[in-house]
Design a protein around this motif. Structure first.
Motif, mmCIF file in Angstrom:
data_model
loop_
_atom_site.group_PDB
_atom_site.id
_atom_site.type_symbol
_atom_site.label_atom_id
_atom_site.label_comp_id
_atom_site.label_asym_id
_atom_site.label_seq_id
_atom_site.Cartn_x
_atom_site.Cartn_y
_atom_site.Cartn_z
ATOM 1 N N SER A 92 1.097 -1.008 -0.037
ATOM 2 C CA SER A 92 -0.144 0.075 -0.106
ATOM 3 C C SER A 92 0.947 1.036 -0.013
ATOM 4 O O SER A 92 2.105 1.141 0.412
ATOM 5 C CB SER A 92 -0.996 0.027 1.466
ATOM 6 O OG SER A 92 -0.306 0.478 2.508
ATOM 7 N N LEU A 93 0.329 2.249 -0.464
ATOM 8 C CA LEU A 93 1.183 3.575 -0.475
ATOM 9 C C LEU A 93 1.524 4.028 0.904
ATOM 10 O O LEU A 93 2.572 4.196 1.082
ATOM 11 C CB LEU A 93 0.536 4.630 -1.199
ATOM 12 C CG LEU A 93 0.074 4.619 -2.707
ATOM 13 C CD1 LEU A 93 -0.525 5.761 -3.465
ATOM 14 C CD2 LEU A 93 1.638 4.193 -3.346
ATOM 15 N N ARG A 94 0.500 3.933 1.769
ATOM 16 C CA ARG A 94 0.758 4.265 2.951
ATOM 17 C C ARG A 94 1.802 3.317 3.814
ATOM 18 O O ARG A 94 2.689 3.760 4.630
ATOM 19 C CB ARG A 94 -0.422 4.332 3.951
ATOM 20 C CG ARG A 94 -1.486 5.312 3.770
ATOM 21 C CD ARG A 94 -2.838 4.979 4.222
ATOM 22 N NE ARG A 94 -3.999 6.027 4.206
ATOM 23 C CZ ARG A 94 -3.960 7.289 4.587
ATOM 24 N NH1 ARG A 94 -3.198 7.599 5.360
ATOM 25 N NH2 ARG A 94 -4.920 8.180 4.071
ATOM 26 N N ALA A 95 1.743 2.194 3.672
ATOM 27 C CA ALA A 95 3.005 1.323 4.082
ATOM 28 C C ALA A 95 4.462 1.628 3.425
ATOM 29 O O ALA A 95 5.384 1.515 4.245
ATOM 30 C CB ALA A 95 2.514 -0.046 3.880
ATOM 31 N N LEU A 96 4.412 1.866 2.165
ATOM 32 C CA LEU A 96 5.719 2.219 1.663
ATOM 33 C C LEU A 96 6.125 3.543 2.302
ATOM 34 O O LEU A 96 7.270 4.101 2.692
ATOM 35 C CB LEU A 96 5.454 2.508 0.093
ATOM 36 C CG LEU A 96 5.293 1.151 -0.929
ATOM 37 C CD1 LEU A 96 4.697 1.708 -2.255
ATOM 38 C CD2 LEU A 96 6.578 0.270 -0.513
ATOM 39 N N ALA A 97 5.197 4.705 2.447
ATOM 40 C CA ALA A 97 5.520 5.849 3.182
ATOM 41 C C ALA A 97 6.028 5.727 4.469
ATOM 42 O O ALA A 97 7.132 6.116 4.802
ATOM 43 C CB ALA A 97 4.015 6.862 3.086
ATOM 44 N N ARG A 98 5.550 4.754 5.156
ATOM 45 C CA ARG A 98 6.096 4.410 6.486
ATOM 46 C C ARG A 98 7.538 3.817 6.576
ATOM 47 O O ARG A 98 8.346 4.458 7.262
ATOM 48 C CB ARG A 98 5.223 3.334 7.401
ATOM 49 C CG ARG A 98 3.995 4.070 7.827
ATOM 50 C CD ARG A 98 3.226 3.092 8.773
ATOM 51 N NE ARG A 98 2.796 1.853 8.420
ATOM 52 C CZ ARG A 98 1.747 1.561 7.813
ATOM 53 N NH1 ARG A 98 0.586 2.584 7.481
ATOM 54 N NH2 ARG A 98 1.223 0.530 7.193
ATOM 55 N N PRO A 157 2.950 10.121 -0.522
ATOM 56 C CA PRO A 157 2.717 9.346 -1.741
ATOM 57 C C PRO A 157 1.586 9.797 -2.851
ATOM 58 O O PRO A 157 1.996 9.786 -4.131
ATOM 59 C CB PRO A 157 2.705 8.164 -1.479
ATOM 60 C CG PRO A 157 3.215 7.811 -0.100
ATOM 61 C CD PRO A 157 2.956 9.366 0.430
ATOM 62 N N TYR A 158 0.717 10.261 -2.273
ATOM 63 C CA TYR A 158 -0.252 10.539 -3.059
ATOM 64 C C TYR A 158 -0.194 11.722 -3.992
ATOM 65 O O TYR A 158 -1.002 11.977 -4.848
ATOM 66 C CB TYR A 158 -1.907 10.680 -2.137
ATOM 67 C CG TYR A 158 -2.178 9.374 -1.634
ATOM 68 C CD1 TYR A 158 -3.025 8.514 -2.298
ATOM 69 C CD2 TYR A 158 -1.929 9.098 -0.403
ATOM 70 C CE1 TYR A 158 -3.275 7.375 -1.759
ATOM 71 C CE2 TYR A 158 -1.995 7.796 0.346
ATOM 72 C CZ TYR A 158 -2.890 6.879 -0.469
ATOM 73 O OH TYR A 158 -3.069 5.683 -0.027
ATOM 74 N N ARG A 159 0.896 12.557 -3.821
ATOM 75 C CA ARG A 159 1.250 13.674 -4.548
ATOM 76 C C ARG A 159 1.768 13.234 -5.836
ATOM 77 O O ARG A 159 1.805 13.852 -6.764
ATOM 78 C CB ARG A 159 2.074 14.474 -3.821
ATOM 79 C CG ARG A 159 1.564 15.401 -2.569
ATOM 80 C CD ARG A 159 2.776 15.887 -1.974
ATOM 81 N NE ARG A 159 2.368 16.671 -0.655
ATOM 82 C CZ ARG A 159 1.629 17.876 -0.823
ATOM 83 N NH1 ARG A 159 1.738 18.700 -1.805
ATOM 84 N NH2 ARG A 159 1.242 18.424 0.561
ATOM 85 N N HIS A 160 2.204 11.821 -6.039
ATOM 86 C CA HIS A 160 2.675 11.147 -7.108
ATOM 87 C C HIS A 160 2.021 10.082 -7.901
ATOM 88 O O HIS A 160 1.942 9.959 -8.934
ATOM 89 C CB HIS A 160 4.051 10.716 -6.690
ATOM 90 C CG HIS A 160 5.091 11.728 -6.324
ATOM 91 N ND1 HIS A 160 5.860 12.804 -6.912
ATOM 92 C CD2 HIS A 160 5.305 11.990 -4.795
ATOM 93 C CE1 HIS A 160 6.665 13.315 -6.129
ATOM 94 N NE2 HIS A 160 6.404 13.117 -4.836
ATOM 95 N N PHE A 161 1.199 9.477 -7.006
ATOM 96 C CA PHE A 161 0.319 8.262 -7.439
ATOM 97 C C PHE A 161 -0.883 8.354 -6.763
ATOM 98 O O PHE A 161 -1.114 8.327 -5.567
ATOM 99 C CB PHE A 161 0.910 7.159 -7.184
ATOM 100 C CG PHE A 161 2.396 6.701 -7.858
ATOM 101 C CD1 PHE A 161 2.645 6.913 -8.969
ATOM 102 C CD2 PHE A 161 3.477 6.953 -6.820
ATOM 103 C CE1 PHE A 161 3.685 6.588 -9.324
ATOM 104 C CE2 PHE A 161 4.870 6.925 -7.495
ATOM 105 C CZ PHE A 161 5.041 6.818 -8.730
ATOM 106 N N ARG A 162 -2.249 8.157 -7.555
ATOM 107 C CA ARG A 162 -3.414 8.249 -6.915
ATOM 108 C C ARG A 162 -3.854 7.061 -6.244
ATOM 109 O O ARG A 162 -4.737 7.074 -5.373
ATOM 110 C CB ARG A 162 -4.545 8.403 -7.953
ATOM 111 C CG ARG A 162 -4.641 7.215 -9.077
ATOM 112 C CD ARG A 162 -5.694 7.430 -10.006
ATOM 113 N NE ARG A 162 -5.907 6.272 -10.779
ATOM 114 C CZ ARG A 162 -5.379 6.079 -12.197
ATOM 115 N NH1 ARG A 162 -4.494 6.891 -12.654
ATOM 116 N NH2 ARG A 162 -5.449 4.996 -12.928
ATOM 117 N N ASP A 163 -3.091 6.018 -6.694
ATOM 118 C CA ASP A 163 -3.346 4.608 -5.787
ATOM 119 C C ASP A 163 -2.199 3.380 -6.298
ATOM 120 O O ASP A 163 -1.304 4.230 -6.815
ATOM 121 C CB ASP A 163 -4.489 3.953 -6.015
ATOM 122 C CG ASP A 163 -5.008 3.819 -7.492
ATOM 123 O OD1 ASP A 163 -3.753 3.587 -8.206
ATOM 124 O OD2 ASP A 163 -6.064 3.887 -7.835
#
Length: 221
Positions: free
Chosen positions: A35-41, A50-56
């Protein structure tokens, strides 16, 4: 290894780091729970960055697949400079196999069911079209030079070649224990390619013959 610098986004490297880390997960088999949130962590930025670069997640994976096509095009570049169409198409097919063998997880992402329908991802769709157009270019050159037989229209011939190459590649990756019956898989793949292309040639003699330095098949057990 991804950086844990919380200011990564502000340095403008976050998109690259997200893709790099996503590929690491892809290779290690953890893409299903990605998930994008997991990658952010993992990277150490805010969970919304991450949502500034990828919508999902799939948008990220699509960008990763586009990168895969770029790598494949680099491997296959030599085939575009080969003047003989039969050799050019053979080189393209062997490059396709080489890429799939060396980047199997990426190959499955590029051509698998995760990113469907493709027209939702314009860059990925364009990359796929560029790939088939490279095959079409070889077919057009071969027809113009009289090296290939005009058995059908250019698009149909190109898609048939693509289907054959992809089929051989998939058999190697997913059914290597039966494809070739324990022979050298790379040699079996080249033989399959040569047979397929020979069927399209006006003079199939040269392309149908394995090079002299090729290792003979061992006997089947």
């Amino acid at each position: 290894m991804a950086s844990t610098n919380t200011s990564t986004y502000h340095h403008g490297n976050l998109r690259h780091e997200l893709m790099e880390l996503a590929e690491q997960h892809l290779v290690e088999g953890g893409i299903a729970d990605l998930s994008l949130r997991a990658l952010a962590r993992e990277i150490g930025v805010s969970q919304t960055a991450p949502y500034r670069h990828f919508r999902d997640k799939n948008a990220l994976l699509a960008a990763l697949a586009v990168e895969g096509f770029k790598r494949f095009f680099e491997i296959g570049k030599a085939s575009e400079n080969e003047p003989r169409a039969d050799q050019s198409l053979l080189m393209f097919g062997l490059a396709y196999i080489k890429f799939a063998r060396e980047h199997t997880e990426m190959f499955h992402l590029m051509f698998g069911p995760v990113l469907q329908p493709r027209n939702q991802y314009p860059e990925l769709f364009a990359a796929g079209r560029e790939a088939i157009y490279k095959v079409r270019s070889g077919v057009e050159r071969g027809l113009a030079n009289g090296e290939l037989r005009p058995i059908d229209d250019v698009a149909s011939i190109a898609h048939t070649i693509w289907a054959a190459v992809h089929g051989v590649t998939t058999l190697m990756l997913d059914h290597g224990d039966t494809y070739g019956y324990h022979r050298d898989l790379d040699l079996q793949a080249e033989k399959s390619m040569r047979m397929m292309i020979a069927g399209l040639c006006t003079d199939p003699t040269d392309i149908a013959t394995l090079p002299k330095e090729a290792t003979p098949y061992p006997p089947i057990d």
